[in-house]
Every structure is written in C-alpha cells, then in structure tokens.
Design an enzyme around this catalytic site. Structure first.
Site, short mmCIF file in Angstrom:
data_model
loop_
_atom_site.label_atom_id
_atom_site.label_comp_id
_atom_site.label_asym_id
_atom_site.label_seq_id
_atom_site.Cartn_x
_atom_site.Cartn_y
_atom_site.Cartn_z
N GLY A 11 0.81 -1.21 0.00
CA GLY A 11 0.00 0.00 0.00
C GLY A 11 0.84 1.26 0.00
O GLY A 11 0.45 2.27 0.58
N SER A 12 2.02 1.23 -0.61
CA SER A 12 2.85 2.45 -0.60
C SER A 12 2.18 3.56 -1.42
O SER A 12 2.25 4.73 -1.05
CB SER A 12 4.26 2.16 -1.16
OG SER A 12 4.21 1.90 -2.54
N ASN A 13 1.44 3.18 -2.47
CA ASN A 13 0.71 4.20 -3.22
C ASN A 13 -0.45 4.75 -2.39
O ASN A 13 -0.76 5.94 -2.45
CB ASN A 13 0.20 3.63 -4.54
CG ASN A 13 1.28 3.64 -5.61
OD1 ASN A 13 1.69 4.69 -6.05
ND2 ASN A 13 1.76 2.48 -5.98
N ARG A 90 -5.76 -8.14 -8.63
CA ARG A 90 -6.84 -9.06 -9.03
C ARG A 90 -7.38 -8.58 -10.36
O ARG A 90 -7.54 -7.38 -10.58
CB ARG A 90 -7.98 -9.00 -8.01
CG ARG A 90 -7.68 -9.65 -6.70
CD ARG A 90 -7.96 -11.11 -6.69
NE ARG A 90 -9.37 -11.42 -6.97
CZ ARG A 90 -9.78 -12.67 -7.23
NH1 ARG A 90 -8.90 -13.65 -7.27
NH2 ARG A 90 -11.04 -12.91 -7.45
N LEU A 92 -10.54 -7.97 -12.54
CA LEU A 92 -11.93 -7.73 -12.17
C LEU A 92 -12.85 -8.13 -13.31
O LEU A 92 -12.50 -7.97 -14.49
CB LEU A 92 -12.09 -6.24 -11.84
CG LEU A 92 -11.23 -5.79 -10.64
CD1 LEU A 92 -11.10 -4.28 -10.61
CD2 LEU A 92 -11.82 -6.33 -9.35
N HIS A 108 -0.21 1.40 -13.19
CA HIS A 108 0.49 0.23 -13.74
C HIS A 108 1.95 0.61 -13.94
O HIS A 108 2.23 1.69 -14.49
CB HIS A 108 -0.16 -0.18 -15.07
CG HIS A 108 0.49 -1.33 -15.73
ND1 HIS A 108 0.31 -2.64 -15.31
CD2 HIS A 108 1.37 -1.39 -16.76
CE1 HIS A 108 1.04 -3.44 -16.07
NE2 HIS A 108 1.69 -2.72 -16.95
N GLU A 142 -10.83 -4.18 -20.49
CA GLU A 142 -9.60 -4.77 -21.02
C GLU A 142 -8.44 -4.45 -20.07
O GLU A 142 -8.13 -3.29 -19.83
CB GLU A 142 -9.31 -4.21 -22.42
CG GLU A 142 -8.21 -4.98 -23.14
CD GLU A 142 -7.87 -4.39 -24.50
OE1 GLU A 142 -8.52 -3.39 -24.88
OE2 GLU A 142 -6.93 -4.91 -25.14
N LEU A 143 -7.80 -5.45 -19.51
CA LEU A 143 -6.76 -5.28 -18.50
C LEU A 143 -5.67 -4.29 -18.95
O LEU A 143 -5.16 -4.38 -20.06
CB LEU A 143 -6.10 -6.65 -18.23
CG LEU A 143 -5.01 -6.66 -17.15
CD1 LEU A 143 -5.62 -6.45 -15.77
CD2 LEU A 143 -4.22 -7.96 -17.20
C1 GRF Z 1 3.42 -0.96 -7.78
O1 GRF Z 1 4.49 -1.27 -8.66
C2 GRF Z 1 2.21 -0.60 -8.62
O2 GRF Z 1 2.56 -0.05 -9.87
C3 GRF Z 1 1.54 -1.91 -8.81
O3 GRF Z 1 1.68 -2.56 -7.56
C4 GRF Z 1 2.99 -2.23 -7.04
C5 GRF Z 1 2.97 -2.08 -5.54
O4 GRF Z 1 2.15 -1.00 -5.20
N1 GRF Z 1 0.17 -1.73 -9.20
P1 GRF Z 1 1.94 -0.60 -3.62
O5 GRF Z 1 3.32 -0.41 -3.03
O6 GRF Z 1 1.23 -1.77 -2.95
O7 GRF Z 1 1.14 0.67 -3.64
#
Ligand code: GRF
Length: 203
Positions: A11-13, A90, A92, A108, A142-143
């Site tokens: 969850g760093s984002n 996942r 969807l 992404h 579309e993924l």
């Molecule tokens: C990141 O590389 C993001 O681009 C991808 O998942 C990875 C981890 O994201 N979708 P996070 O650190 O869990 O936010």
C-alpha cells in the site's frame, strides 16, 4: 469527495495518496481501504490512521463473480466518488468494471500501452528500453488498457536490474498517483471516449 482504495499488499501508493489528501487540504479523503488479502500490510497501516479497513479473502468466495459481488457491496456501502486501485492484484470481471467505469483508476508500472501485464521492469530491460515508467489510467474491461490519465518517465540505466528499476519507478508512482487523484478531486479531468482531457489549471 469520498475515495475508496483497493490494495493487495504494502500500500505504498495508498500512503502517498493519503498524505497528499491531508497535506494539501483537498476536499477529499480516503473513507475506506479494501483488500483481497486480509493480511495485507496496508490494512494495518490504514487502521493505524483511523481509516476503515476491510479484508475480503477472495479464496472463500466460490468464483470471481462472487468475490466481485462481495467487493462491490463493500465499495457501494462507502458511496465513493472515486475508486483507486493501488497495487491491487486481481483481475476484475467486466460487470464489476462497468459498475465503476469513469470513476475507477489504476496505476500500472510501465509506460502503457507497452508492457501491460506482469514483470514489466524485467521486460523493459530485456527489450533494451532506454526509458520506463508508470501509467495512471481509467479502468476498463480490457486489463491495463483504459484511457490514460497521466504517465511518469524514468531512465533505464545500463546497470539496472528489475529491482533497481522497480525502485526508481515506484518513487515516481508516489508523485504521479497523488497528482492524478488531485485532478479527479478538483474535476480537472474530462473523459470523452478514450481520451482524457485535463480541463483545469496545470497541477
Ligand atoms: C506498484 O508497482 C504498482 O505499480 C503496482 O503494484 C505495485 C505495488 O504497489 N500496481 P503498492 O506499493 O502496494 O502501492
């Protein structure tokens, strides 16, 4: 604006977006964090911030549609203006995606449309790319192929391996995703067909 964030891991984002919401006093807040992995680290982090965090174990649901139904019930309970996929691993179902189309975005770790799918950094290195990066896009059936909201570019160094490139891209994700969410929160995005237009002042 009410934001729900879906995660599968660190969850760093999620953390980058939460800090941006708070630091810049946006008229938006993360009202819930949901994960398909009940033990995702990001759920504990969210709870520590006082954010509602729910783990839905996709393994206890009969099939993908059943899991998606449980997930959308949780999402709808929060009445979100925006659903943010942040490290959500996942695929969807089209019905789920259709329900949130136009208010669900994903990040992404490649410069889409190049390298959709997995192992993006190794594939960019193998292809001899001189640049790599990340893409925020609207989620469609579309993924990894929805209308692109924003992209960040980083150099690929001769010395890079997948981990060093991943680290450089992730650092840019933490700048890019809050910026993209900010445009959405301040209604500075217009989505007509497959094109995203930035209608507001430059971020
Ligand atoms: C990141 O590389 C993001 O681009 C991808 O998942 C990875 C981890 O994201 N979708 P996070 O650190 O869990 O936010």
């Amino acid at each position: 604006k009410r934001i729900v964030v879906l995660i599968s891991g660190t969850g760093s984002n999620l953390q980058a977006i939460h800090h941006a919401c708070q630091a810049e006093g946006w008229p938006a807040r993360i009202v819930a964090v949901l994960s398909n992995k009940p033990d995702a680290d990001g759920l504990d982090w969210a709870r520590a911030q006082g954010i509602e965090a729910v783990g839905l174990d996709h393994r206890v649901h009969a099939d993908r549609a059943a899991f998606d139904a449980a997930l959308s019930a949780e999402i709808d309970r929060q009445q979100p203006d925006l659903v943010v996929l942040a490290g959500f691993m996942r695929i969807l179902t089209p019905a789920f995606v259709a329900r949130y189309e136009g208010r669900m975005i994903n990040i992404h770790p490649s410069l889409l449309p190049a390298f959709s799918g997995l192992h993006t950094h190794q594939r960019a290195i193998n292809a001899g790319c001189r640049v790599a990066g990340a893409t925020v896009h609207f989620v469609t059936a579309e993924l990894d192929h929805g209308p692109i909201v924003a992209q960040a570019v980083v150099p690929v160094l001769d010395s890079d391996d997948a981990p060093t490139l991943a680290r450089r891209v992730l650092a840019q994700e933490h700048r890019l995703y809050p910026m993209a969410v900010r445009w959405f929160v301040f209604d500075e995005l217009a989505l007509d067909g497959l094109r995203v237009r930035h209608t507001g002042a430059a971020a």
